[in-house]
Design an enzyme around this catalytic site. Sequence first.
Site, PDB file in Angstrom:
ATOM      1  N   ASP A  83     -10.240 -30.650 -45.106  1.00 42.55           N
ATOM      2  CA  ASP A  83     -11.440 -30.132 -45.786  1.00 42.55           C
ATOM      3  C   ASP A  83     -12.488 -31.120 -46.209  1.00 42.55           C
ATOM      4  O   ASP A  83     -13.106 -31.551 -45.273  1.00 42.55           O
ATOM      5  CB  ASP A  83     -11.136 -29.358 -47.303  1.00 42.55           C
ATOM      6  CG  ASP A  83     -11.917 -28.657 -47.736  1.00 42.55           C
ATOM      7  OD1 ASP A  83     -13.001 -28.315 -47.270  1.00 42.55           O
ATOM      8  OD2 ASP A  83     -12.002 -28.263 -49.151  1.00 42.55           O
TER       9      ASP A  83
ATOM     10  N   ASP B  70      -2.013 -28.748 -43.885  1.00 42.33           N
ATOM     11  CA  ASP B  70      -2.621 -27.501 -43.806  1.00 42.33           C
ATOM     12  C   ASP B  70      -3.922 -27.345 -43.199  1.00 42.33           C
ATOM     13  O   ASP B  70      -4.436 -26.422 -42.112  1.00 42.33           O
ATOM     14  CB  ASP B  70      -1.917 -26.454 -44.871  1.00 42.33           C
ATOM     15  CG  ASP B  70      -2.509 -27.183 -46.128  1.00 42.33           C
ATOM     16  OD1 ASP B  70      -3.167 -28.134 -46.127  1.00 42.33           O
ATOM     17  OD2 ASP B  70      -2.343 -26.383 -47.329  1.00 42.33           O
TER      18      ASP B  70
HETATM   19  P1  IMP Z   1      -9.274 -32.173 -48.860  1.00 42.85           P
HETATM   20  O1  IMP Z   1      -8.772 -33.443 -49.573  1.00 42.85           O
HETATM   21  O2  IMP Z   1     -10.530 -31.726 -49.591  1.00 42.85           O
HETATM   22  O3  IMP Z   1      -9.417 -32.376 -47.390  1.00 42.85           O
HETATM   23  O4  IMP Z   1      -8.331 -31.049 -49.198  1.00 42.85           O
HETATM   24  C1  IMP Z   1      -7.081 -30.894 -48.583  1.00 42.85           C
HETATM   25  C2  IMP Z   1      -6.253 -29.962 -49.509  1.00 42.85           C
HETATM   26  O5  IMP Z   1      -7.069 -29.000 -50.211  1.00 42.85           O
HETATM   27  C3  IMP Z   1      -5.583 -29.095 -48.622  1.00 42.85           C
HETATM   28  O6  IMP Z   1      -4.184 -29.592 -48.369  1.00 42.85           O
HETATM   29  C4  IMP Z   1      -5.226 -27.661 -49.377  1.00 42.85           C
HETATM   30  O7  IMP Z   1      -4.399 -27.870 -50.243  1.00 42.85           O
HETATM   31  C5  IMP Z   1      -6.660 -27.536 -50.074  1.00 42.85           C
HETATM   32  N1  IMP Z   1      -7.554 -26.640 -49.793  1.00 42.85           N
HETATM   33  C6  IMP Z   1      -8.650 -27.152 -48.936  1.00 42.85           C
HETATM   34  N2  IMP Z   1      -9.411 -25.939 -48.620  1.00 42.85           N
HETATM   35  C7  IMP Z   1      -8.726 -25.143 -48.832  1.00 42.85           C
HETATM   36  C8  IMP Z   1      -8.529 -23.604 -48.597  1.00 42.85           C
HETATM   37  O8  IMP Z   1      -9.626 -23.290 -47.927  1.00 42.85           O
HETATM   38  N3  IMP Z   1      -7.666 -22.528 -49.207  1.00 42.85           N
HETATM   39  C9  IMP Z   1      -6.679 -23.205 -49.613  1.00 42.85           C
HETATM   40  N4  IMP Z   1      -6.610 -24.570 -50.036  1.00 42.85           N
HETATM   41  C10 IMP Z   1      -7.391 -25.543 -49.557  1.00 42.85           C
END
Ligand code: IMP
Length: 199
Positions: free
Chosen positions: A118, A115
Amino acid sequence: MATTKKVVSSRLRAGHREGESVRTLISHAQVMRRLKELARQIRRDFPTEPLHLIGVLKGSVFFLSDLARELGGEVSFDFLAVSSYGKGTDSTGEVKLIKDLDVSIEGKTVIVVEDILDTGLTLKYLLRIFREKRPKHLRIVVLLDKHERRIADVHADYTGFTIPNEFVVGYGLDYDERYRNLPDVCVLHLGTRAKAKSA
Ligand code: IMP
């Protein structure tokens, strides 16, 4: 009277709680248009290959199902679940596998469907696991990219939208398991009361 009714029903649909509000960032129609382009791009790169989509639960569920319907040809899919976030809006930085894949990906053309990208820590962790399983091809498609927040050196092969550093909900994305059912991608605003409650 009609206006009041409209406000009440949209609030109910969004599941707002006191002090929380949402603002549409990307409408459902924009998402669907972009999704068709992404599907064309993927199929251009792999015109005849069977594609094996891997969805990261739960945020990618709507994205994966809509994308799968846009991709022609042979498509299969599987899901896994990881935890990287607690209950709030900030990452714990720790990634854990909660549910593994059901079927082997060895020799398959795999498209990981996420989705949102981040910090990149989740995908970095997943890519390491997947590479060990020796797929034929391994590609990443993300609906949203919040590149300002990147910590890990991870790039998506296909990106729907690059968005600013704001917490978004809707179209599968949640805050505390809520708002996933919003059709649009929306920015979530937490009032001071809501923030105090979630802390
Ligand atoms: P990462 O490991 O920081 O790249 O985060 C990935 C996961 O964090 C995504 O699959 C989401 O489940 C969650 N996430 C990151 N940013 C958001 C946001 O703005 N809204 C909701 N979920 C988020």
